[in-house]
Write a protein that holds these residues in place. Structure first.
Motif, PDB file in Angstrom:
ATOM      1  N   MET A  41       0.362  -1.147  -0.257  1.00 43.43           N
ATOM      2  CA  MET A  41       0.657   0.010  -0.145  1.00 43.43           C
ATOM      3  C   MET A  41       0.934   0.973  -0.014  1.00 43.43           C
ATOM      4  SD  MET A  41      -2.738  -1.144   2.807  1.00 43.43           S
ATOM      5  CE  MET A  41      -3.553   0.443   2.984  1.00 43.43           C
ATOM      6  N   PHE A  42       1.654   0.946   0.941  1.00 48.72           N
ATOM      7  CA  PHE A  42       3.065   2.163   0.554  1.00 48.72           C
ATOM      8  C   PHE A  42       3.406   2.844  -0.674  1.00 48.72           C
ATOM      9  CE2 PHE A  42       6.327   4.695   1.618  1.00 48.72           C
ATOM     10  CZ  PHE A  42       6.702   5.458   2.181  1.00 48.72           C
ATOM     11  N   VAL A  43       4.281   1.518  -1.435  1.00 49.13           N
ATOM     12  CA  VAL A  43       5.004   1.738  -2.548  1.00 49.13           C
ATOM     13  C   VAL A  43       4.052   1.541  -3.769  1.00 49.13           C
ATOM     14  CG1 VAL A  43       6.873   0.982  -1.988  1.00 49.13           C
ATOM     15  CG2 VAL A  43       5.183  -0.307  -2.767  1.00 49.13           C
ATOM     16  N   GLY A  44       2.762   1.220  -3.471  1.00 46.92           N
ATOM     17  CA  GLY A  44       1.584   1.139  -5.044  1.00 46.92           C
ATOM     18  C   GLY A  44       2.297   0.070  -5.445  1.00 46.92           C
ATOM     19  N   LYS A  45       0.688  -1.116  -6.035  1.00 45.89           N
ATOM     20  CA  LYS A  45       0.690  -2.318  -6.521  1.00 45.89           C
ATOM     21  C   LYS A  45       1.636  -2.637  -7.626  1.00 45.89           C
ATOM     22  CE  LYS A  45      -3.955  -3.452  -5.256  1.00 45.89           C
ATOM     23  NZ  LYS A  45      -5.487  -3.657  -5.724  1.00 45.89           N
ATOM     24  N   GLN A  46       1.842  -1.158  -8.511  1.00 46.17           N
ATOM     25  CA  GLN A  46       2.978  -1.660  -9.343  1.00 46.17           C
ATOM     26  C   GLN A  46       4.250  -1.940  -8.815  1.00 46.17           C
ATOM     27  OE1 GLN A  46       1.709  -2.065 -12.223  1.00 46.17           O
ATOM     28  NE2 GLN A  46      -0.299  -1.803 -11.168  1.00 46.17           N
ATOM     29  N   ALA A  47       4.918  -1.674  -8.373  1.00 49.11           N
ATOM     30  CA  ALA A  47       6.671  -1.303  -7.213  1.00 49.11           C
ATOM     31  C   ALA A  47       6.970  -2.692  -7.717  1.00 49.11           C
ATOM     32  CB  ALA A  47       6.502  -0.135  -6.142  1.00 49.11           C
ATOM     33  N   ASP A  48       8.726  -2.661  -7.581  1.00 46.36           N
ATOM     34  CA  ASP A  48       8.954  -3.759  -7.667  1.00 46.36           C
ATOM     35  C   ASP A  48       9.536  -4.463  -6.543  1.00 46.36           C
ATOM     36  OD1 ASP A  48      11.758  -3.052  -6.957  1.00 46.36           O
ATOM     37  OD2 ASP A  48      11.700  -1.022  -8.742  1.00 46.36           O
ATOM     38  N   LYS A  49       9.515  -5.959  -6.519  1.00 46.04           N
ATOM     39  CA  LYS A  49       9.886  -6.510  -4.910  1.00 46.04           C
ATOM     40  C   LYS A  49      10.761  -5.667  -4.267  1.00 46.04           C
ATOM     41  CE  LYS A  49      10.378 -11.288  -3.283  1.00 46.04           C
ATOM     42  NZ  LYS A  49      11.131 -12.831  -3.721  1.00 46.04           N
ATOM     43  N   GLU A  50      12.084  -5.863  -4.942  1.00 47.84           N
ATOM     44  CA  GLU A  50      12.476  -4.601  -3.939  1.00 47.84           C
ATOM     45  C   GLU A  50      12.544  -3.694  -3.162  1.00 47.84           C
ATOM     46  OE1 GLU A  50      13.804  -5.669  -7.294  1.00 47.84           O
ATOM     47  OE2 GLU A  50      14.713  -7.440  -7.088  1.00 47.84           O
ATOM     48  N   SER A  51      11.605  -2.429  -3.936  1.00 52.15           N
ATOM     49  CA  SER A  51      10.751  -1.388  -3.450  1.00 52.15           C
ATOM     50  C   SER A  51       9.662  -1.989  -2.194  1.00 52.15           C
ATOM     51  CB  SER A  51      10.120  -0.345  -4.690  1.00 52.15           C
ATOM     52  OG  SER A  51      11.110   0.051  -5.159  1.00 52.15           O
ATOM     53  N   LEU A  76       4.687   6.603  20.314  1.00 51.67           N
ATOM     54  CA  LEU A  76       4.391   7.899  20.578  1.00 51.67           C
ATOM     55  C   LEU A  76       4.541   8.589  21.796  1.00 51.67           C
ATOM     56  CD1 LEU A  76       1.475   5.505  20.769  1.00 51.67           C
ATOM     57  CD2 LEU A  76       1.931   7.057  19.332  1.00 51.67           C
ATOM     58  N   LEU A  77       5.532   8.125  22.788  1.00 46.62           N
ATOM     59  CA  LEU A  77       6.025   8.041  24.147  1.00 46.62           C
ATOM     60  C   LEU A  77       7.265   9.162  23.411  1.00 46.62           C
ATOM     61  CD1 LEU A  77       5.617   5.322  26.596  1.00 46.62           C
ATOM     62  CD2 LEU A  77       3.941   7.028  26.371  1.00 46.62           C
ATOM     63  N   VAL A  78       8.405   8.580  23.096  1.00 45.93           N
ATOM     64  CA  VAL A  78       9.918   9.610  22.942  1.00 45.93           C
ATOM     65  C   VAL A  78       9.868   9.272  21.752  1.00 45.93           C
ATOM     66  CG1 VAL A  78      10.388   8.594  25.436  1.00 45.93           C
ATOM     67  CG2 VAL A  78      11.394   7.111  23.076  1.00 45.93           C
ATOM     68  N   GLY A  79       9.371   9.117  20.381  1.00 43.33           N
ATOM     69  CA  GLY A  79      10.267   8.687  18.898  1.00 43.33           C
ATOM     70  C   GLY A  79      10.111   7.391  18.884  1.00 43.33           C
ATOM     71  N   ARG A  80      10.768   7.519  17.429  1.00 42.44           N
ATOM     72  CA  ARG A  80      11.007   6.284  17.318  1.00 42.44           C
ATOM     73  C   ARG A  80      12.534   5.803  15.833  1.00 42.44           C
ATOM     74  NH1 ARG A  80       6.575   2.029  14.884  1.00 42.44           N
ATOM     75  NH2 ARG A  80       8.523   0.748  14.555  1.00 42.44           N
ATOM     76  N   ASP A  81      13.518   5.244  15.559  1.00 41.13           N
ATOM     77  CA  ASP A  81      14.149   6.087  14.278  1.00 41.13           C
ATOM     78  C   ASP A  81      13.582   4.620  13.358  1.00 41.13           C
ATOM     79  OD1 ASP A  81      15.835   7.596  15.585  1.00 41.13           O
ATOM     80  OD2 ASP A  81      16.680   6.257  16.227  1.00 41.13           O
ATOM     81  N   TYR A  82      13.741   5.794  11.802  1.00 36.89           N
ATOM     82  CA  TYR A  82      13.114   4.382  11.004  1.00 36.89           C
ATOM     83  C   TYR A  82      15.090   4.236   9.818  1.00 36.89           C
ATOM     84  CZ  TYR A  82       8.377   4.440  11.901  1.00 36.89           C
ATOM     85  OH  TYR A  82       7.036   4.962  12.438  1.00 36.89           O
ATOM     86  N   THR A  83      15.334   2.871   9.314  1.00 41.03           N
ATOM     87  CA  THR A  83      16.305   2.763   8.931  1.00 41.03           C
ATOM     88  C   THR A  83      15.378   1.248   7.251  1.00 41.03           C
ATOM     89  OG1 THR A  83      17.805   2.252  10.981  1.00 41.03           O
ATOM     90  CG2 THR A  83      18.771   2.079   8.647  1.00 41.03           C
ATOM     91  N   SER A  84      16.029   2.301   6.665  1.00 35.87           N
ATOM     92  CA  SER A  84      16.329   1.613   5.209  1.00 35.87           C
ATOM     93  C   SER A  84      17.595   1.818   4.705  1.00 35.87           C
ATOM     94  CB  SER A  84      15.141   2.518   4.942  1.00 35.87           C
ATOM     95  OG  SER A  84      14.650   2.104   3.763  1.00 35.87           O
ATOM     96  N   GLY A  85      18.070   0.928   4.088  1.00 39.14           N
ATOM     97  CA  GLY A  85      19.984   0.838   3.504  1.00 39.14           C
ATOM     98  C   GLY A  85      20.009   1.385   4.083  1.00 39.14           C
ATOM     99  N   GLY A  86      20.861   1.976   5.087  1.00 40.31           N
ATOM    100  CA  GLY A  86      21.488   2.424   5.831  1.00 40.31           C
ATOM    101  C   GLY A  86      21.354   3.494   5.643  1.00 40.31           C
TER     102      GLY A  86
END
Length: 332
Positions: A41-51, A76-86
């Motif tokens: 849902m985030f990248v769309g149905k046409q996106a490749d498997k790697e994405s 919700l309380l202190v925030g969080r980090d998101y990591t993708s591709g380094g």
């Protein structure tokens, strides 16, 4: 009173935890069980498997459920980090994630729109309380009179007519035909006078619906209260009628009114969708409507949590007002 307040605050804390758990299950577990992939849902149905896999890694969708739940609470309380591709991005608290469509943090989007919805809900609440209580009390005291019949007929019309109908009619007459008020929304910081002019019709339109319900509720409750023994006793003691009504009858009448008020205002914090759409008001209602259309789950999640929290807080305030109006509540 302090003990009563502590009990209510503890109950609110427990309720908020339960709500967060329920929201987590609805938005994170149920889609997994039903085969819906948030990463797709985030990248769309046409996106490749790697994405898709990169998004799954960034959103930590492959982590165990307890780890996801911990990160959800942590965000919700202190925030969080998101990591993708380094690369690591930090989402500040309260973190509801990033929009599937704009990839912006959800919280700033909500804070931009929340004051608009708050001003709409509170302004309309003041009007519908004044109208509903006044009409309801007078109708109860003048039961069967011409005023009572006309007032209840008007209340029935208010309950029956949808917001988009009364809103469009009021716009056509007062904004476009008579040009008495503004027909567009202006932020308060840009021009307070024009903001007020643009909010009058939305306030009145929303208050017409809710005021009608409150008038009928107030009338029914007041009729029941006026037949109670303590009201007859107060009259037998020689108390003046305004004192009997204002000091004794209204206290009991206000209990169901406050209950309904807490629910209504809390629910409106999630956005008065029809009113905001009719008058093009950029509040939470318009945001969640667009999010549903775009299947933007993080934005829907944010509005859901804000609405649930607002309902809980509004009911906490109502519970405290119960203790002020009826001392017996504090002893229960």
């Amino acid at each position: 009173m302090l003990t009563y307040l502590i009990r209510r605050l503890f109950a609110v804390a427990v309720m908020l935890v339960v709500i967060i758990l329920a929201v987590f299950c609805i938005f994170f577990l149920i889609p997994k069980w039903t085969g819906i992939d948030p990463a797709t849902m985030f990248v769309g149905k046409q996106a490749d498997k790697e994405s898709v896999e990169a998004v799954r890694e960034k959103l930590q969708l492959d982590d165990p459920v307890l780890v996801q739940l911990f990160e959800f609470f942590k965000g919700l309380l202190v925030g969080r980090d998101y990591t993708s591709g380094g690369d690591t991005t930090h989402c500040s608290a309260p973190c509801f994630g990033y929009s599937f469509r704009t990839e912006q943090e959800i919280w700033p989007v909500l804070t931009d729109r929340l004051p608009v919805t708050l001003s709409l809900a509170l302004g309309a609440a003041v009007i519908w309380l004044l109208i509903g209580l006044t009409v309801g009390v007078l109708s109860a005291l003048k039961r069967g009179s011409l005023w009572d019949r006309l007032a209840m007929t008007g209340a029935l019309a208010g309950v029956s007519l949808p917001v988009y109908f009364t809103g469009l009619i009021s716009l056509a007459v007062f904004a476009y035909q008579l040009d008495l008020v503004s027909n567009s929304f202006t932020p308060f910081g840009d021009d307070p006078v024009k903001w007020f002019s643009g909010m009058i019709l939305p306030w009145i339109t929303l208050a017409f619906l809710f005021g009608a319900m409150y008038a009928r509720l107030t009338r029914a409750t007041m009729l029941e209260v006026m037949g109670e023994d303590y009201i007859r006793t107060a009259r037998a003691k020689g108390l003046k009628e305004p004192v009997v009504i204002g000091k004794h009858a209204m206290r009991s009448t206000m209990t169901p009114v406050l209950t309904l008020l807490g629910i209504d205002i809390g629910a409106l914090m999630g956005g008065a969708i029809l009113t905001e759409t009719t008058f093009s008001i950029p509040g939470l209602g318009q945001a969640v409507l667009k999010a549903i259309t775009d299947r933007d789950l993080p934005l829907i999640l944010g509005v859901t949590l804000i609405t649930a929290t607002a309902v809980v807080i509004a009911n906490l305030i109502v519970d405290l007002l119960y203790g002020v109006i009826d001392p017996r509540v504090r002893l229960g």
